[in-house]
Design an enzyme around this catalytic site. Sequence first.
Site, mmCIF file in Angstrom:
data_model
loop_
_atom_site.group_PDB
_atom_site.id
_atom_site.type_symbol
_atom_site.label_atom_id
_atom_site.label_comp_id
_atom_site.label_asym_id
_atom_site.label_seq_id
_atom_site.Cartn_x
_atom_site.Cartn_y
_atom_site.Cartn_z
ATOM 1 N N TYR A 29 0.840 -1.208 0.000
ATOM 2 C CA TYR A 29 0.000 0.000 0.000
ATOM 3 C C TYR A 29 0.880 1.266 0.000
ATOM 4 O O TYR A 29 0.676 2.187 -0.801
ATOM 5 C CB TYR A 29 -0.914 -0.017 1.223
ATOM 6 N N LYS B 265 1.150 4.240 -2.798
ATOM 7 C CA LYS B 265 0.819 5.647 -2.512
ATOM 8 C C LYS B 265 2.020 6.567 -2.786
ATOM 9 O O LYS B 265 1.855 7.694 -3.236
ATOM 10 C CB LYS B 265 0.349 5.762 -1.055
HETATM 11 P P1 NAP Z 1 -13.243 3.174 1.463
HETATM 12 O O1 NAP Z 1 -14.129 3.728 2.505
HETATM 13 O O2 NAP Z 1 -12.872 1.727 1.534
HETATM 14 O O3 NAP Z 1 -13.867 3.477 0.018
HETATM 15 C C1 NAP Z 1 -13.172 3.068 -1.121
HETATM 16 C C2 NAP Z 1 -13.933 3.457 -2.370
HETATM 17 O O4 NAP Z 1 -13.172 3.055 -3.530
HETATM 18 C C3 NAP Z 1 -15.267 2.781 -2.482
HETATM 19 O O5 NAP Z 1 -16.159 3.650 -3.146
HETATM 20 C C4 NAP Z 1 -14.977 1.569 -3.364
HETATM 21 O O6 NAP Z 1 -16.172 1.104 -3.962
HETATM 22 C C5 NAP Z 1 -13.985 2.204 -4.342
HETATM 23 N N1 NAP Z 1 -13.104 1.269 -5.054
HETATM 24 C C6 NAP Z 1 -12.229 0.378 -4.515
HETATM 25 N N2 NAP Z 1 -11.613 -0.303 -5.496
HETATM 26 C C7 NAP Z 1 -12.095 0.175 -6.673
HETATM 27 C C8 NAP Z 1 -11.862 -0.132 -8.037
HETATM 28 N N3 NAP Z 1 -11.000 -1.098 -8.400
HETATM 29 N N4 NAP Z 1 -12.525 0.554 -8.986
HETATM 30 C C9 NAP Z 1 -13.425 1.507 -8.646
HETATM 31 N N5 NAP Z 1 -13.671 1.859 -7.363
HETATM 32 C C10 NAP Z 1 -13.032 1.188 -6.398
HETATM 33 O O7 NAP Z 1 -11.862 3.956 1.385
HETATM 34 P P2 NAP Z 1 -11.455 5.414 1.951
HETATM 35 O O8 NAP Z 1 -10.971 5.242 3.330
HETATM 36 O O9 NAP Z 1 -12.494 6.395 1.638
HETATM 37 O O10 NAP Z 1 -10.159 5.683 1.035
HETATM 38 C C11 NAP Z 1 -10.274 6.392 -0.184
HETATM 39 C C12 NAP Z 1 -8.888 6.766 -0.663
HETATM 40 O O11 NAP Z 1 -8.224 7.510 0.348
HETATM 41 C C13 NAP Z 1 -7.986 5.569 -0.966
HETATM 42 O O12 NAP Z 1 -7.180 5.853 -2.085
HETATM 43 C C14 NAP Z 1 -7.129 5.457 0.280
HETATM 44 O O13 NAP Z 1 -5.885 4.861 0.013
HETATM 45 C C15 NAP Z 1 -6.995 6.918 0.637
HETATM 46 N N6 NAP Z 1 -6.648 7.152 2.041
HETATM 47 C C16 NAP Z 1 -7.562 6.877 3.024
HETATM 48 C C17 NAP Z 1 -7.217 7.134 4.357
HETATM 49 C C18 NAP Z 1 -8.176 6.903 5.491
HETATM 50 O O14 NAP Z 1 -7.770 7.125 6.632
HETATM 51 N N7 NAP Z 1 -9.413 6.505 5.264
HETATM 52 C C19 NAP Z 1 -5.956 7.631 4.658
HETATM 53 C C20 NAP Z 1 -5.045 7.885 3.635
HETATM 54 C C21 NAP Z 1 -5.433 7.649 2.329
HETATM 55 P P3 NAP Z 1 -16.314 -0.394 -4.533
HETATM 56 O O15 NAP Z 1 -15.757 -1.310 -3.491
HETATM 57 O O16 NAP Z 1 -17.764 -0.588 -4.822
HETATM 58 O O17 NAP Z 1 -15.520 -0.421 -5.802
#
Ligand code: NAP
Length: 257
Positions: free
Chosen positions: A157, A161
Amino acid sequence: MFASLAGRSVVVTGASKGIGRGIARRFAEAGCRVTVVARSGEAARLVAEDIATAGGAAIPVAADIGTEAGVAAMAEAAIAHFGGIDILCANAGIFPAAKIGEMSVAEFDEVMGVNLRGTFLSVRACLPELTKTGRGRIILTSSITGPNTGYPGWSHYGASKAGQLGFMRTAAIEFAPLGITINAILPGNIATEGLLSLGAEYAASMAACIPMKRLGSVADIANAALFFATEEAGYITGQTLVVDGGQLLPESPAALE
Ligand code: NAP
């Protein structure tokens, strides 16, 4: 204070949940027309419906952004419904954990395939339309994990990133003559479905080492994305913005006592 973004066509990947849904809602509030992308068409439809109920404009697209067919369908839908693409928020990402010794090649490839190849594919698919506007905007959701920090289980991961940032820096140079900017937000720990699925203990341990003593909200990230999309941010490209409540700052746990 900022020029209106009303009417701009925005593609948000991973918009059915978490940060992506927050970004989609925020851009819709700003008057943008939003293409809500996720693999689950039903979940994307619910978000688009919510946005419409609140008076905004959105369409759902079921697409896997790790595939060429998926990103082509995504771009085609945005063009068909909204006449083009002004802004891409390449946000979709996954974060399954596996320690290096036990990690399979398939697990490594899956994370790279969505987070890094998916970023490349999403950008490439939207590039012709972003170019036509002469003021295109690309906003990546990276992370502090990888670019700044490490965490056991997230070597793949973190590499994906950090890889997004390497991709971004060359993209910024290639796209500058086209009037397109590309920047990345590096969230700390944000309260999303994905993060909360890691368990209450993980969330509490993270909140404890954040100077602001709380997880971030999806709105915290969405507001940063909206800023990068503005006309006024048009001279900023290839840059990163950490949005983490100060999590990176303490030199040791004692700094927080
Ligand atoms: P989340 O709640 O798990 O949501 C992920 C979203 O991405 C969902 O809408 C999922 O829908 C979609 N997705 C996953 N794989 C996909 C694919 N192959 N094609 C199209 N859509 C896809 O995640 P989140 O926490 O909001 O994270 C969103 C982004 O922020 C990510 O890039 C993550 O690395 C980054 N991030 C998050 C955090 C945190 O603390 N939450 C921190 C740093 C960075 P489906 O499963 O239906 O496809």
